[in-house]
Design a protein around this motif. Structure first.
Motif, short mmCIF file in Angstrom:
data_model
loop_
_atom_site.label_atom_id
_atom_site.label_comp_id
_atom_site.label_asym_id
_atom_site.label_seq_id
_atom_site.Cartn_x
_atom_site.Cartn_y
_atom_site.Cartn_z
N ALA A 33 1.12 -43.73 8.39
CA ALA A 33 1.22 -41.83 8.38
C ALA A 33 2.47 -41.44 8.08
CB ALA A 33 0.25 -41.01 10.02
N VAL A 34 3.42 -42.19 8.94
CA VAL A 34 4.64 -41.49 8.91
C VAL A 34 5.05 -42.22 7.52
CG1 VAL A 34 7.35 -41.55 9.52
CG2 VAL A 34 5.01 -41.11 11.30
N GLN A 35 4.89 -42.89 6.92
CA GLN A 35 5.26 -43.20 5.79
C GLN A 35 4.87 -42.40 4.64
OE1 GLN A 35 7.49 -45.74 5.09
NE2 GLN A 35 7.13 -45.67 2.45
N GLY A 36 3.22 -42.27 4.89
CA GLY A 36 2.27 -42.07 3.58
C GLY A 36 3.52 -40.21 3.85
N GLY A 37 3.84 -39.59 4.82
CA GLY A 37 4.35 -38.11 4.91
C GLY A 37 3.76 -37.20 6.05
N VAL A 38 3.11 -37.31 6.78
CA VAL A 38 3.05 -36.69 8.12
C VAL A 38 3.86 -36.21 8.74
CG1 VAL A 38 0.39 -37.88 8.32
CG2 VAL A 38 2.59 -38.79 10.00
N ASN A 39 4.39 -34.52 9.64
CA ASN A 39 5.85 -33.91 9.58
C ASN A 39 5.11 -33.87 10.86
OD1 ASN A 39 4.15 -33.12 7.06
ND2 ASN A 39 6.20 -31.62 6.94
N ALA A 40 4.41 -34.46 12.19
CA ALA A 40 4.85 -34.16 13.75
C ALA A 40 3.29 -34.85 14.03
CB ALA A 40 4.38 -33.05 13.78
N VAL A 41 3.69 -35.93 15.10
CA VAL A 41 2.54 -36.93 15.33
C VAL A 41 2.34 -36.42 16.75
CG1 VAL A 41 2.14 -38.92 16.71
CG2 VAL A 41 3.21 -38.77 14.02
N GLN A 42 1.33 -36.00 17.57
CA GLN A 42 0.30 -36.06 19.04
C GLN A 42 -0.26 -37.27 19.40
OE1 GLN A 42 -2.15 -32.92 21.43
NE2 GLN A 42 -0.90 -32.12 19.74
N ILE A 43 0.91 -37.47 20.35
CA ILE A 43 -0.12 -38.25 21.34
C ILE A 43 -1.60 -37.78 21.92
CG2 ILE A 43 0.14 -40.74 22.50
CD1 ILE A 43 2.79 -40.75 21.83
N ARG A 44 -2.35 -38.16 21.48
CA ARG A 44 -3.66 -37.55 22.45
C ARG A 44 -4.68 -38.55 23.22
NH1 ARG A 44 -7.53 -33.37 20.39
NH2 ARG A 44 -9.00 -34.55 19.73
N GLU A 45 -4.42 -39.35 23.99
CA GLU A 45 -5.14 -40.32 24.88
C GLU A 45 -5.46 -40.73 26.21
OE1 GLU A 45 -5.51 -43.16 22.43
OE2 GLU A 45 -4.50 -41.94 20.66
N LYS A 46 -6.22 -39.76 25.55
CA LYS A 46 -7.27 -39.44 27.12
C LYS A 46 -7.91 -40.24 28.56
CE LYS A 46 -7.97 -34.54 25.90
NZ LYS A 46 -6.90 -33.69 26.77
N ASN A 47 -7.82 -42.08 27.95
CA ASN A 47 -8.32 -42.76 28.10
C ASN A 47 -7.92 -43.42 28.84
OD1 ASN A 47 -11.37 -41.85 27.38
ND2 ASN A 47 -11.35 -42.91 26.09
#
Length: 220
Positions: A33-47
């Motif tokens: 996703a970063v390689q594709g160009g996303v600007n920010a990443v939120q880690i939402r792993e509630k499990n």
């Protein structure tokens, strides 16, 4: 970036969900996703338990934030954000109060805020946050306790409200956003769209991200 609190270009904002990654390692999906160009990443792993969540956060901070200069933002957990060295934390209405989170996080890190209703948005613009995420824009299954959808008209109203209040915080939205409706959402005036399943479950993550980014281009 020395002070992540100065970051404003959230653009295409990836929110993770390991369960939607079709058995692929989360790091691989995020890196594509970063390689594709996303600007920010939120880690939402509630499990994940605390130990596993922290290990994952440290891994992504090292491989994405440090090496790629893309902010890693932790969902809900101020302790995980601090222990991992993440750029920031994203807090819902039932999480730690912003005043306490800011005291712990300091002024150099990002604090994002969820606003499920117009009343929440009105309160949020008065808090010491770095962006506001009104959500969900459309009905979604990736967040079981999601509030009623704002819809496109709701996004327009949110944008108008912030403009009337001269609030310059980045306005983000999430919930049911895909390649078919991303441009319509952006046309409401929001600054950024956050995406979960449409990226995490994509067969070709990098190409899907690039397709999303086309929605940000102005009309000719």
């Amino acid at each position: 970036m020395a002070e992540w609190s100065e970051f404003r270009d959230y653009g295409l904002y990836l929110v993770t969900d390991q369960d939607l990654c079709k058995g692929r390692p989360l790091l691989d999906v995020v890196l594509e996703a970063v390689q594709g160009g996303v600007n920010a990443v939120q880690i939402r792993e509630k499990n994940n338990n605390t130990r596993d969540f922290l290990a994952l956060a440290k891994l992504l901070v090292r491989e994405v934030q440090t090496k790629k200069n893309i902010p890693i933002i932790i969902n809900d957990r101020v302790d995980i954000a601090l222990a991992s060295g993440a750029a920031g934390v994203h807090l819902g209405q039932s999480d730690m109060p912003i005043v306490d989170a800011r005291r712990l996080m300091g002024t150099r890190r990002i604090i994002g805020r969820t606003a499920p209703t117009m009343e929440d948005l009105e309160r949020s613009i008065k808090e010491e946050v770095n962006y506001i995420a009104v959500s969900p824009v459309f009905p979604t299954t990736t967040k079981k306790d999601a509030a009623p959808a704002w819809g496109l008209e709701g996004m327009v109203k949110a944008r108008q409200f912030m403009d009337e209040k001269h609030c310059t915080l980045p306005l983000i939205t999430i919930g049911g956003i895909n390649l078919d409706n991303a441009k319509d959402v952006l046309n409401t005036g929001v600054d950024s769209i956050a995406v979960v399943s449409a990226i995490c479950s994509a067969t070709n993550v990098e190409e899907t991200v690039k397709q999303f980014l086309l929605s940000f281009k102005p009309k000719v």
